[in-house]
Write an enzyme that holds these catalytic residues in place. Structure first.
Site, PDB file in Angstrom:
ATOM      1  N   ARG A  87      15.980  -6.560 145.430  1.00 36.08           N
ATOM      2  CA  ARG A  87      16.062  -5.878 146.684  1.00 36.08           C
ATOM      3  C   ARG A  87      14.946  -6.438 147.812  1.00 36.08           C
ATOM      4  NH1 ARG A  87      19.381  -1.162 144.980  1.00 36.08           N
ATOM      5  NH2 ARG A  87      20.158  -0.036 146.593  1.00 36.08           N
ATOM      6  N   ARG A  89      17.310   5.303 154.102  1.00 37.31           N
ATOM      7  CA  ARG A  89      17.773   4.256 153.179  1.00 37.31           C
ATOM      8  C   ARG A  89      18.210   3.034 154.144  1.00 37.31           C
ATOM      9  NH1 ARG A  89      21.665   6.976 149.490  1.00 37.31           N
ATOM     10  NH2 ARG A  89      21.934   4.649 148.541  1.00 37.31           N
ATOM     11  N   LYS A 138      28.859  -1.978 146.772  1.00 35.28           N
ATOM     12  CA  LYS A 138      28.180  -2.741 145.729  1.00 35.28           C
ATOM     13  C   LYS A 138      28.797  -2.523 144.495  1.00 35.28           C
ATOM     14  CE  LYS A 138      23.999  -2.366 147.001  1.00 35.28           C
ATOM     15  NZ  LYS A 138      24.137  -1.572 147.862  1.00 35.28           N
ATOM     16  N   ARG A 154      25.482  11.965 144.618  1.00 29.69           N
ATOM     17  CA  ARG A 154      24.075  11.571 144.307  1.00 29.69           C
ATOM     18  C   ARG A 154      22.840  12.228 145.275  1.00 29.69           C
ATOM     19  NH1 ARG A 154      24.187   4.957 144.447  1.00 29.69           N
ATOM     20  NH2 ARG A 154      22.350   5.636 145.410  1.00 29.69           N
ATOM     21  N   ARG A 175      30.901  10.574 149.829  1.00 29.08           N
ATOM     22  CA  ARG A 175      31.045   9.794 148.425  1.00 29.08           C
ATOM     23  C   ARG A 175      30.443  10.810 147.268  1.00 29.08           C
ATOM     24  NH1 ARG A 175      27.385   4.457 147.089  1.00 29.08           N
ATOM     25  NH2 ARG A 175      25.623   5.912 147.199  1.00 29.08           N
TER      26      ARG A 175
HETATM   27  P1  AMP Z   1      21.422   2.051 144.149  1.00 33.50           P
HETATM   28  O1  AMP Z   1      21.996   2.994 143.064  1.00 33.50           O
HETATM   29  O2  AMP Z   1      21.532   0.728 143.866  1.00 33.50           O
HETATM   30  O3  AMP Z   1      22.028   2.494 145.730  1.00 33.50           O
HETATM   31  O4  AMP Z   1      19.931   2.287 144.098  1.00 33.50           O
HETATM   32  C1  AMP Z   1      19.306   3.830 144.405  1.00 33.50           C
HETATM   33  C2  AMP Z   1      17.980   3.509 144.686  1.00 33.50           C
HETATM   34  O5  AMP Z   1      17.196   3.311 143.735  1.00 33.50           O
HETATM   35  C3  AMP Z   1      17.698   2.867 145.744  1.00 33.50           C
HETATM   36  O6  AMP Z   1      17.810   3.628 147.049  1.00 33.50           O
HETATM   37  C4  AMP Z   1      16.308   2.441 145.706  1.00 33.50           C
HETATM   38  O7  AMP Z   1      15.421   3.323 145.966  1.00 33.50           O
HETATM   39  C5  AMP Z   1      16.110   2.471 144.086  1.00 33.50           C
HETATM   40  N1  AMP Z   1      16.310   0.997 143.714  1.00 33.50           N
HETATM   41  C6  AMP Z   1      17.366   0.535 143.044  1.00 33.50           C
HETATM   42  N2  AMP Z   1      17.275  -0.833 142.887  1.00 33.50           N
HETATM   43  C7  AMP Z   1      16.032  -1.275 143.436  1.00 33.50           C
HETATM   44  C8  AMP Z   1      15.346  -2.448 143.469  1.00 33.50           C
HETATM   45  N3  AMP Z   1      15.877  -3.437 142.962  1.00 33.50           N
HETATM   46  N4  AMP Z   1      14.195  -2.433 144.062  1.00 33.50           N
HETATM   47  C9  AMP Z   1      13.741  -1.371 144.696  1.00 33.50           C
HETATM   48  N5  AMP Z   1      14.244  -0.039 144.638  1.00 33.50           N
HETATM   49  C10 AMP Z   1      15.415  -0.085 143.940  1.00 33.50           C
END
Ligand code: AMP
Length: 232
Positions: A101, A182, A23, A171, A140
Site C-alpha cells: 500500500r 481513509r 478490491k 466494519r 456496506r
Molecule cells: P482493508 O480491509 O484492505 O481495507 O484494510 C483495512 C485497514 O487496514 C486499512 O485502512 C489500513 O489501515 C490497514 N491496512 C491493510 N493493509 C495495509 C497495508 N498493506 N499497509 C498499511 N495499512 C494496511
C-alpha cells in the site's frame, strides 16, 4: 484459455483501488477463477485482532482511526503470514488484496514474494470516484464469518449471510468520518503505486464503477490480453 491460465500461475496479482472500490470482492472472484491463493492484509488483521495476536492488536491502533499501519509493522506481518503458507498453497500464485500500500512496502514485499518462488507482480487498478466510495461505504456490510461483502439492496435487507449464516456487520472503519480520512490517506500514500506500476508496464486499469460482474469481465479480458503480450 488453458494457456492463458498457465501463464498467470506463479505470479502475484496486486489489487489496487481506494477503500470500497471492490478490491476484496474481485480478489475473491479471481482467486476462485485462477485457483490462486488469496492474501488480504485487512482480513488477516481483523482476524488476528479477534484472536488477540499481539502484532494485530498493535495494528488495530492505526486502522481503526483510518491511518495506514506503519510500513515496518505491516512488512513484518506480511512476512510472517506469507511464510506460514506452504509451497502447495501458493503454487498457482498469489492475489494480494490490500498490500503493498506504499512504495516502501513494494520494495520489501517484492523480495518476500521472490523468496517464496513467486515471479513477477502485476497490479490491477479499480478506479472509483470519491463520491461513489462515500455512498458505497455508508451501506456496506460484511459477513462476520466468511467475510463476504454486501452492498445494497442485499446489505439493507439481509441480517445474516446466505452462504454461511454469519451475522452481517458494519466494519469499524466504515463510519463516514473515518472513511473521509481513509480516502485522503489513500490518495496521498497508495495512489502513487498506480504510476509506479504503469511506468513499468505492469498495470491493468479497470473502471471500478461498473457492476461487480462487469468489473470482473473487464479484469479477465485485460489480464488475458496482457498475458498474450507476454508482459506478465
Ligand atoms: P482493508 O480491509 O484492505 O481495507 O484494510 C483495512 C485497514 O487496514 C486499512 O485502512 C489500513 O489501515 C490497514 N491496512 C491493510 N493493509 C495495509 C497495508 N498493506 N499497509 C498499511 N495499512 C494496511
Amino acid at each position: 484459455m488453458e494457456n492463458e491460465k498457465i501463464k498467470i500461475q506463479n505470479k502475484v496479482l496486486i489489487i489496487l483501488g481506494p477503500p470500497g472500490s471492490g478490491k476484496g470482492t474481485q480478489a475473491k472472484m479471481l482467486a476462485q477463477k485462477y485457483q490462486m491463493r488469496l492474501f488480504g492484509t485487512g482480513d488477516l488483521m481483523r482476524e488476528g485482532t479477534r484472536n488477540n495476536e499481539p502484532i494485530a492488536l498493535e495494528m488495530k491502533k492505526y486502522w481503526e482511526k483510518g491511518e495506514l499501519v506503519p510500513d515496518e509493522l505491516v512488512n513484518d506481518f506480511v512476512k510472517e503470514k506469507l511464510e506460514a503458507l506452504s509451497i502447495e498453497e501458493v503454487k498457482n500464485g498469489l492475489i494480494c488484496d490490500g498490500c503493498p500500500r506504499t512504495l516502501v512496502q513494494v520494495d520489501v514485499q517484492d523480495k518476500i514474494f521472490q523468496k517464496l518462488g513467486l515471479g513477477n507482480s502485476l497490479a490491477i487498478n479499480l478506479a472509483v470516484s470519491d463520491q461513489s466510495i462515500v455512498n458505497r461505504l455508508k451501506t456496506r456490510r460484511i459477513c462476520e464469518k466468511c467475510k463476504r461483502i454486501f452492498l445494497p439492496p442485499e446489505s439493507l435487507e439481509l441480517k445474516n449471510c446466505p452462504d454461511c449464516g454469519g451475522k452481517l456487520i458494519t466494519r469499524e472503519d466504515d463510519n463516514p468520518e473515518v472513511v473521509k480520512h481513509r480516502l485522503k490517506v489513500y490518495r496521498e500514500q497508495t495512489a502513487p503505486l498506480i504510476k509506479y506500476y504503469r511506468e513499468r508496464g505492469k498495470l491493468v486499469e479497470v473502471d471500478g464503477e461498473l457492476s461487480i460482474d462487469n468489473v470482473f469481465r473487464e479484469i479477465i479480458k485485460k489480464l488475458e490480453m496482457h498475458s498474450r503480450k507476454d508482459r506478465f
